[in-house]
Motif scaffolding. Structure first.
Motif, PDB file in Angstrom:
ATOM      1  N   ARG A 154       2.304   1.705  -3.451  1.00  0.00           N
ATOM      2  CA  ARG A 154       1.215   2.083  -4.380  1.00  0.00           C
ATOM      3  C   ARG A 154       0.859   3.551  -4.201  1.00  0.00           C
ATOM      4  O   ARG A 154       0.738   4.299  -5.164  1.00  0.00           O
ATOM      5  N   GLN A 155       0.703   3.963  -2.945  1.00  0.00           N
ATOM      6  CA  GLN A 155       0.338   5.369  -2.682  1.00  0.00           C
ATOM      7  C   GLN A 155       1.405   6.315  -3.207  1.00  0.00           C
ATOM      8  O   GLN A 155       1.089   7.354  -3.782  1.00  0.00           O
TER       9      GLN A 155
ATOM     10  N   LEU B 247      -3.105   8.016   7.152  1.00  0.00           N
ATOM     11  CA  LEU B 247      -2.829   6.581   7.279  1.00  0.00           C
ATOM     12  C   LEU B 247      -1.506   6.340   7.996  1.00  0.00           C
ATOM     13  O   LEU B 247      -1.397   5.460   8.845  1.00  0.00           O
TER      14      LEU B 247
ATOM     15  N   SER C 204      -4.994  12.005   3.023  1.00  0.00           N
ATOM     16  CA  SER C 204      -5.368  10.631   3.403  1.00  0.00           C
ATOM     17  C   SER C 204      -4.125   9.792   3.645  1.00  0.00           C
ATOM     18  O   SER C 204      -4.072   8.965   4.551  1.00  0.00           O
ATOM     19  N   ARG C 205      -3.127  10.017   2.790  1.00  0.00           N
ATOM     20  CA  ARG C 205      -1.873   9.270   2.909  1.00  0.00           C
ATOM     21  C   ARG C 205      -1.192   9.595   4.246  1.00  0.00           C
ATOM     22  O   ARG C 205      -0.734   8.702   4.957  1.00  0.00           O
TER      23      ARG C 205
ATOM     24  N   GLU D 156       1.707  -2.716  24.690  1.00  0.00           N
ATOM     25  CA  GLU D 156       1.064  -3.985  25.054  1.00  0.00           C
ATOM     26  C   GLU D 156       2.087  -5.085  25.254  1.00  0.00           C
ATOM     27  O   GLU D 156       1.846  -6.056  25.951  1.00  0.00           O
TER      28      GLU D 156
ATOM     29  N   ILE E 161       0.785   1.668  20.360  1.00  0.00           N
ATOM     30  CA  ILE E 161      -0.088   0.894  21.260  1.00  0.00           C
ATOM     31  C   ILE E 161       0.423  -0.539  21.387  1.00  0.00           C
ATOM     32  O   ILE E 161       0.519  -1.089  22.481  1.00  0.00           O
ATOM     33  N   LYS E 162       0.804  -1.122  20.243  1.00  0.00           N
ATOM     34  CA  LYS E 162       1.282  -2.510  20.251  1.00  0.00           C
ATOM     35  C   LYS E 162       2.554  -2.627  21.079  1.00  0.00           C
ATOM     36  O   LYS E 162       2.767  -3.611  21.777  1.00  0.00           O
TER      37      LYS E 162
ATOM     38  N   THR F 152      -6.456  16.183  -1.186  1.00  0.00           N
ATOM     39  CA  THR F 152      -7.184  15.222  -0.347  1.00  0.00           C
ATOM     40  C   THR F 152      -6.446  13.892  -0.296  1.00  0.00           C
ATOM     41  O   THR F 152      -6.349  13.246   0.753  1.00  0.00           O
ATOM     42  N   PHE F 153      -5.899  13.483  -1.433  1.00  0.00           N
ATOM     43  CA  PHE F 153      -5.169  12.216  -1.506  1.00  0.00           C
ATOM     44  C   PHE F 153      -3.943  12.253  -0.575  1.00  0.00           C
ATOM     45  O   PHE F 153      -3.700  11.333   0.200  1.00  0.00           O
TER      46      PHE F 153
ATOM     47  N   LEU G 118       0.844  -1.207   0.000  1.00  0.00           N
ATOM     48  CA  LEU G 118       0.000   0.000   0.000  1.00  0.00           C
ATOM     49  C   LEU G 118       0.879   1.257   0.000  1.00  0.00           C
ATOM     50  O   LEU G 118       0.596   2.220  -0.719  1.00  0.00           O
TER      51      LEU G 118
ATOM     52  N   LEU H 255      -2.048   6.977  11.665  1.00  0.00           N
ATOM     53  CA  LEU H 255      -2.786   5.882  12.305  1.00  0.00           C
ATOM     54  C   LEU H 255      -1.878   4.667  12.519  1.00  0.00           C
ATOM     55  O   LEU H 255      -1.905   4.033  13.569  1.00  0.00           O
ATOM     56  N   ALA H 256      -1.055   4.388  11.488  1.00  0.00           N
ATOM     57  CA  ALA H 256      -0.146   3.232  11.598  1.00  0.00           C
ATOM     58  C   ALA H 256       0.856   3.466  12.736  1.00  0.00           C
ATOM     59  O   ALA H 256       1.169   2.542  13.488  1.00  0.00           O
TER      60      ALA H 256
ATOM     61  N   THR I  27       0.387   5.373  15.436  1.00  0.00           N
ATOM     62  CA  THR I  27      -0.355   5.259  16.698  1.00  0.00           C
ATOM     63  C   THR I  27      -0.523   3.792  17.074  1.00  0.00           C
ATOM     64  O   THR I  27      -0.281   3.391  18.208  1.00  0.00           O
ATOM     65  N   LEU I  28      -0.910   2.997  16.069  1.00  0.00           N
ATOM     66  CA  LEU I  28      -1.138   1.579  16.325  1.00  0.00           C
ATOM     67  C   LEU I  28       0.162   0.885  16.749  1.00  0.00           C
ATOM     68  O   LEU I  28       0.171   0.075  17.688  1.00  0.00           O
TER      69      LEU I  28
END
Lengths: 231, 58
Positions: free
Chosen positions: A178-179, A215, A211-212, A229, A225-226, A207-208, A175, A218-219, A221-222
């Motif tokens: 591709r982006q 993403l 969004s990129r 954990e 968090i991981k 806008t594109f 992804l 968000l990745a 942040t995740l």
């Protein structure tokens, strides 16, 4: 990045899929296109120089009896001399990429054990993959187009860009890659829009990009968090 | 109209206005790319929500 496309097809002018591919070549990219069957004799020095200059080598052909047409074998036997490929231990083709664009008259499902052909495409292309391995070239996942004539208009539109990405997009086809490919291409495409469509094009591009970036955020942040954990 | 639906419509409108097949192809493929972005965004947000929902820490 320079991409070298070697097309093996005995009747190129009559092939709708090959004509389609030719019309789909991305105009801004650095691409060398060669029709092997059009050469009476291969100029070995010239062919080898082309290979040296390419970052990605694409072998493009219809599948004839589970192999490439004869012109590709003739080219291999003439151009890929032992001393050029590996004999002097210099490996001039090392770390280049080799991709195969293959068209077949049978559907994808035929190319598996128990399928009508009983043989996978990977298995039919094994001799080419072995050459790549001998030359220390990176083998790319194969770009197969099955039953081109049966594709719908929408599938053909998608095929144009999938093919362009196969020629020029960094691998792997993730992804993120591709982006990045679309972001770069988007700039060129917005620039060539007529004046009355420029504003919409720019808005889409903004806008594109947003969004990129979202993403990525968000990745991140995740991932954070991981990490906690795991403690 | 959601932002995703709006963007989809803008891209499709632009695609329809391109006379050249390969140009139209780019915008149609971009629309697919944008849909993939939106799907990944929803999945990531969902995963973040799920992982931060920790009743044992209330």
């Amino acid at each position: 990045m320079t991409t070298l496309i070697l097309v093996a097809h005995p009747q190129l002018a009559d092939s709708t899929s090959q004509q389609f591919f030719k019309a789909s070549l991305p105009p801004e990219a650095s691409i060398v296109w060669e029709h092997l069957d059009a050469q009476e004799n291969f100029d070995v020095a010239q062919e080898q120089a082309q290979l040296r200059q390419a970052d990605r080598i694409i072998l493009q052909f219809p599948l004839y009896w589970y192999a490439a047409p004869a012109s590709l074998k003739a080219w291999e036997d003439t151009v890929l001399t032992r001393s050029f490929v590996y004999g002097d231990h210099r490996y001039p083709l090392a770390d280049k990429e080799l991709g195969v664009v293959v068209t077949t008259g049978m559907p994808a499902k035929a190319f598996q054990r128990g399928g009508a052909e009983g043989l996978t495409l990977d298995a039919s292309l094994a001799p080419l993959a072995a050459v790549a391995q001998r030359a220390h070239i990176r083998w790319l996942p194969t770009f197969a187009v099955h039953q081109f004539g049966y594709l719908t208009e929408t599938q053909k539109l998608q095929l144009v860009v999938d093919y362009q990405r196969y020629l020029t997009q960094p691998q792997p086809d993730s992804l993120t890659n591709r982006q990045a490919w679309f972001a770069q291409r988007l700039e060129q495409m917005v620039a060539k829009l007529p004046a009355d469509q420029q504003a919409t094009g720019r808005l889409i591009a903004t806008t594109f990009d947003q969004s990129r970036a979202d993403l990525d955020q968000l990745a991140d942040t995740l991932a954070m968090i991981k990490e906690t954990e795991d403690d | 109209m959601t932002n995703d639906a709006w963007l989809h419509q803008q891209i499709q409108d632009l695609a329809q206005r391109q006379p050249q097949f390969t140009d139209r192809a780019f915008w149609v493929a971009l629309d697919q790319m944008v849909a993939e972005q939106a799907q990944r965004r929803d999945q990531l947000q969902g995963e973040i929500d799920g992982r931060t929902w920790r009743p044992d820490r209330w």
